[in-house]
Design an enzyme around this catalytic site. Structure first.
Site, PDB file in Angstrom:
ATOM      1  CG  ASP A  74      -4.672   5.209  -1.199  1.00 51.13           C
ATOM      2  OD1 ASP A  74      -3.368   4.077  -1.193  1.00 51.13           O
ATOM      3  OD2 ASP A  74      -5.532   5.760  -0.622  1.00 51.13           O
TER       4      ASP A  74
ATOM      5  CG  ASP B  53      -1.681   1.075   1.068  1.00 56.66           C
ATOM      6  OD1 ASP B  53      -1.449   1.936   0.025  1.00 56.66           O
ATOM      7  OD2 ASP B  53      -2.429   1.101   2.444  1.00 56.66           O
TER       8      ASP B  53
END
Length: 440
Positions: free
Chosen positions: A322, A118
């Protein structure tokens, strides 16, 4: 030097992927490969029988964004389970099939652990023994047992590493003189454990010694089978920062545009960056983990929207890149303009009920060929990214964008759907972000 991790989104693990074949071809170039798979769905090591609905993925997307603009993101060592830390990236765990995982080896001997990667998170953590069945979530891999690793050590509570993850004056010592580690989430779930060090094996012969991570003894509220998470954010606790002495602080990834394509995550700067469209990276003034860029315009079918560049988030309120948020988040004005133009271009197709917070969806069942208007994002400095069509524009028949209420001001987010098929290069040393089309 560059280290690369590969992933397949749908290919069964018994079949050789293009990425694995490529790994064999370049094994002599100081680059190593490790399978990285889509978190759920065929070919994923963390496959479950039923994938969550898109509505649940979008609900977590919204919670994640609300948490980001709330300004309450904290990373802290704690002295009791009641103290907490907020890591917004963890809210993306159940993002349907749009998360990606890598299987690494933790400890000596190495225990396989399938973890989410992530770019919007900093810490690494896994579930650890001892852990009661009612406390730990089921996972595909065996729980990591630190008692069986000859290289494991808890981080001392009076160490700099423990103080570095605490915003409190105390050093996070628990009653056992260990560095407490706690995570709390916007949905009310939480996890606690011990901040630890151990050997992290990325590939045979490629390891990060003394890798710092949270050894969690229970993670309430989660319903997936991955073992944990490895963050790629810019803070010192991330994998990127801890591996920087060997590979530098740059990294890149490519999320595949189709179910059969292979992609990769790479640690290190590529030898030739000439094929990238570059835009400045803006460090965050209040949350170091995020990587931000400035979006200046959007084009649909080759025509720019009639929206001033100032209408897009800029400065410290720029667009956060993101990898674990699905849908791109825009301010009200540019989104309204985008939606109007896109709906006109898609007028030939029947609309489908919206899935909050996404409001532009289509029923494309029975259509052999769907003509989706091309779309491009333009960033500060002129870098223009032609989104992969349709996989980088639509997700399950819905426009992969959402708008904010006019009275809300904060960071926008470039979601992972819009990033598909591009190698996205993060280079904090050069303060730049690059996009290379057709990379996977």
């Amino acid at each position: 030097m560059q280290f690369l991790l590969c992933f397949d989104r749908r290919r069964p693990r018994t079949q050789p992927s293009e990425c694995r074949i490529r790994a064999k071809m370049i094994s002599s170039s100081n680059r190593a490969f490790l399978p990285l798979a889509r978190r759920r769905g065929p070919g994923s090591p963390a496959q479950t029988e039923h994938e969550p609905r898109l509505a649940e993925a979008l609900r977590r997307d919204e919670a994640r964004w609300n948490h980001i603009i709330g300004g309450s993101v904290r990373h802290t060592a704690v002295g009791s389970p009641d103290s907490g830390v907020v890591i917004p990236a963890e809210l993306g765990y159940s993002v349907d099939s749009l998360e990606y995982v890598v299987t690494v080896g933790l400890g000596t001997p190495a225990v396989p652990q399938t973890v989410v990667v992530d770019s919007g998170s900093d810490f690494a953590w896994v579930q650890c023994e001892p852990c009661d069945s009612g406390e730990c979530s089921p996972q595909k891999d065996p729980l990591f047992d630190p008692r069986k690793s000859s290289t494991y050590a808890p981080v001392p509570c009076d160490s700099g590493a423990c103080r570095d993850i605490s915003y409190n004056e105390g050093n996070g010592c628990t009653g056992e003189k260990l560095c407490g580690f706690a995570l709390s989430y916007a949905d009310g779930s939480n996890s606690t454990g011990v901040y630890s060090r151990d050997k992290l094996t990325l590939a045979p012969g490629v390891a990060v010694e003394g890798f710092r991570f949270g050894c969690i003894h229970g993670r309430g509220g989660w319903h997936d089978t991955s073992a944990g998470l490895i963050g790629l954010g810019s803070s010192p606790e991330s994998l990127v920062s801890q591996a920087a002495p060997s590979y530098g602080g740059a990294f890149s990834y490519c999320l595949p545009p189709t179910g059969s394509a292979a992609g990769f995550l790479a640690l290190g700067r590529p030898g030739d960056a000439s094929g990238f469209a570059l835009t400045p990276m803006h460090p965050s003034a209040h949350v170091v983990v995020f990587y931000k860029v400035t979006l200046t315009g959007i084009s649909v079918a080759g025509r720019p929207l009639d929206v001033a560049p100032s209408a897009f988030p800029h400065g410290d309120y720029g667009m956060i890149l993101d990898s674990d948020t699905v849908i791109t988040v825009l301010p009200a004005e540019p989104y309204a303009a985008l939606r109007a133009v896109f709906r006109r271009a898609m007028a030939a197709y029947p609309p489908a009920p919206p899935i909050h917070p996404v409001d532009t969806c289509y029923n494309l069942t029975g259509y052999g060929n769907v003509t989706v208007p091309g779309m491009a994002l333009t960033f500060l400095g002129g870098a223009t990214v032609e989104l992969d069509n349709p996989s980088g524009i639509l997700v399950e028949g819905c426009l992969a964008f959402r708008g904010l209420r006019p009275d809300i001001h904060g960071n926008g987010i470039i979601g992972n759907v819009n990033q598909r098929a591009f190698e996205v290069l993060y280079d904090p040393e050069q303060l730049s972000v690059g996009f290379r089309a057709g990379a996977c």
